[in-house]
Design a protein around this motif. Sequence first.
Motif, PDB file in Angstrom:
ATOM      1  N   VAL A 162       1.064  -1.229   0.105  1.00  0.00           N
ATOM      2  CA  VAL A 162       0.087  -0.117  -0.039  1.00  0.00           C
ATOM      3  C   VAL A 162       0.972   1.357  -0.060  1.00  0.00           C
ATOM      4  N   ILE A 163       0.621   2.280  -0.862  1.00  0.00           N
ATOM      5  CA  ILE A 163       1.151   3.476  -0.911  1.00  0.00           C
ATOM      6  C   ILE A 163       0.070   4.600  -0.620  1.00  0.00           C
ATOM      7  N   ALA A 164       0.302   5.654   0.113  1.00  0.00           N
ATOM      8  CA  ALA A 164      -0.495   6.541   0.360  1.00  0.00           C
ATOM      9  C   ALA A 164       0.045   7.877  -0.214  1.00  0.00           C
ATOM     10  N   THR A 165      -0.855   8.837  -0.618  1.00  0.00           N
ATOM     11  CA  THR A 165      -0.494   9.947  -1.042  1.00  0.00           C
ATOM     12  C   THR A 165      -0.907  11.029  -0.126  1.00  0.00           C
ATOM     13  N   VAL A 166      -0.260  11.885   0.401  1.00  0.00           N
ATOM     14  CA  VAL A 166      -0.433  13.055   1.136  1.00  0.00           C
ATOM     15  C   VAL A 166      -0.180  14.367   0.601  1.00  0.00           C
ATOM     16  N   PHE A 167      -1.295  15.167   0.002  1.00  0.00           N
ATOM     17  CA  PHE A 167      -1.103  16.308  -0.845  1.00  0.00           C
ATOM     18  C   PHE A 167      -2.132  17.353  -0.715  1.00  0.00           C
ATOM     19  N   VAL A 168      -1.980  18.324  -0.186  1.00  0.00           N
ATOM     20  CA  VAL A 168      -2.919  19.138  -0.038  1.00  0.00           C
ATOM     21  C   VAL A 168      -2.960  19.856  -1.534  1.00  0.00           C
ATOM     22  N   ASN A 169      -4.132  19.786  -2.085  1.00  0.00           N
ATOM     23  CA  ASN A 169      -4.040  20.060  -3.444  1.00  0.00           C
ATOM     24  C   ASN A 169      -4.607  21.668  -3.805  1.00  0.00           C
ATOM     25  N   PRO A 170      -3.963  22.325  -4.097  1.00  0.00           N
ATOM     26  CA  PRO A 170      -4.379  23.837  -4.246  1.00  0.00           C
ATOM     27  C   PRO A 170      -5.599  24.037  -5.354  1.00  0.00           C
ATOM     28  N   THR A 171      -5.597  23.176  -6.508  1.00  0.00           N
ATOM     29  CA  THR A 171      -6.501  23.444  -7.400  1.00  0.00           C
ATOM     30  C   THR A 171      -8.032  23.130  -7.033  1.00  0.00           C
ATOM     31  N   GLN A 172      -8.396  22.463  -5.819  1.00  0.00           N
ATOM     32  CA  GLN A 172      -9.814  22.070  -5.490  1.00  0.00           C
ATOM     33  C   GLN A 172     -10.219  23.058  -4.359  1.00  0.00           C
ATOM     34  N   PHE A 173      -9.360  24.038  -4.250  1.00  0.00           N
ATOM     35  CA  PHE A 173      -9.833  25.067  -3.363  1.00  0.00           C
ATOM     36  C   PHE A 173     -10.036  26.622  -4.021  1.00  0.00           C
ATOM     37  N   ALA A 174     -11.082  26.929  -3.713  1.00  0.00           N
ATOM     38  CA  ALA A 174     -11.602  28.433  -4.425  1.00  0.00           C
ATOM     39  C   ALA A 174     -10.757  29.371  -3.431  1.00  0.00           C
ATOM     40  N   PRO A 175     -10.401  30.510  -3.899  1.00  0.00           N
ATOM     41  CA  PRO A 175      -9.631  31.643  -3.289  1.00  0.00           C
ATOM     42  C   PRO A 175     -10.247  31.934  -1.985  1.00  0.00           C
TER      43      PRO A 175
END
Length: 283
Positions: free
Chosen positions: A54-67
């Motif tokens: 198992v591999i997990a990814t940890v990434f706070v994705n800026p493109t799914q947040f509105a300004p």
Amino acid sequence: MPTPLLIHEIDATRQWVRERQRAGETVGVVPTMGALHAGHLSLAEAATKGCDRVIATVFVNPTQFAPSEDFERYPRDLEADAKKLGDVGVDAVFAPSVEAMYPPGATTSIDVGSVARPFEGAIRPTHFAGVATVVAKLLLIAPADRAYFGQKDYQQTVVVRRMVADLNLPIEVVVCPTVREADGIAMSSRNAYLSADERQRALCLSQGLREAERLHAAGERDASKLREAARRAIASTEGVELQYVAVLRDGTMDEVETVDAPAVIAVAARVGQTRLIDNVRLA
């Protein structure tokens, strides 16, 4: 449990997955934005039971947040997250930088179409393009055999399944049950934003869903009556702004008038400054 291998580079992540698959092992991937709670860890546990690695990814994705949303203050603690993942048997963690995921000049975005338009998509118009794009990228970077997502983000699961099918991505999408606190509230990283008083008020979401679930179990099949049962519990709670209640055919974003097949009742509300979502299946 040992600390999982921490990988920041895209090529090294793809190589790690491919090497395990060449050795005949199945690989599961658990995409997350970090700030891990028991709900995330239940996905990782499901992956460890269903896959060899198992591999997990940890990434706070800026493109799914509105300004106007909470990208900057979204909680981040990679060291703590990696330890939690290691404790449940995750082998590796991919934690890329924003620059690695979206290098200068990157402009491609995925529009999943009609399933991304209503409800969450109407309230957060740019959200699902960001979700679909980053999930596609993560599944190509970590080309596992199975990807694990939570039922709490119901519309997200519909969007991801549509995107995977439409793009012919060779991966199985596994949706795991919502994990709840002892009092019934759905686990969410954003629960940490709630004050003690807001946390108590937020219980109305799960209480409203439970009331609709109770009516359905008692034989009610009129979707409008199920919606109204949930709506009353949520809209009557002071300090809670109801945004929608929807009864949907399970696996779709299609509203139904009569629950004569498996369905989902989904809600969204703002509690103070914090936006929460929840749903239950009506089987």
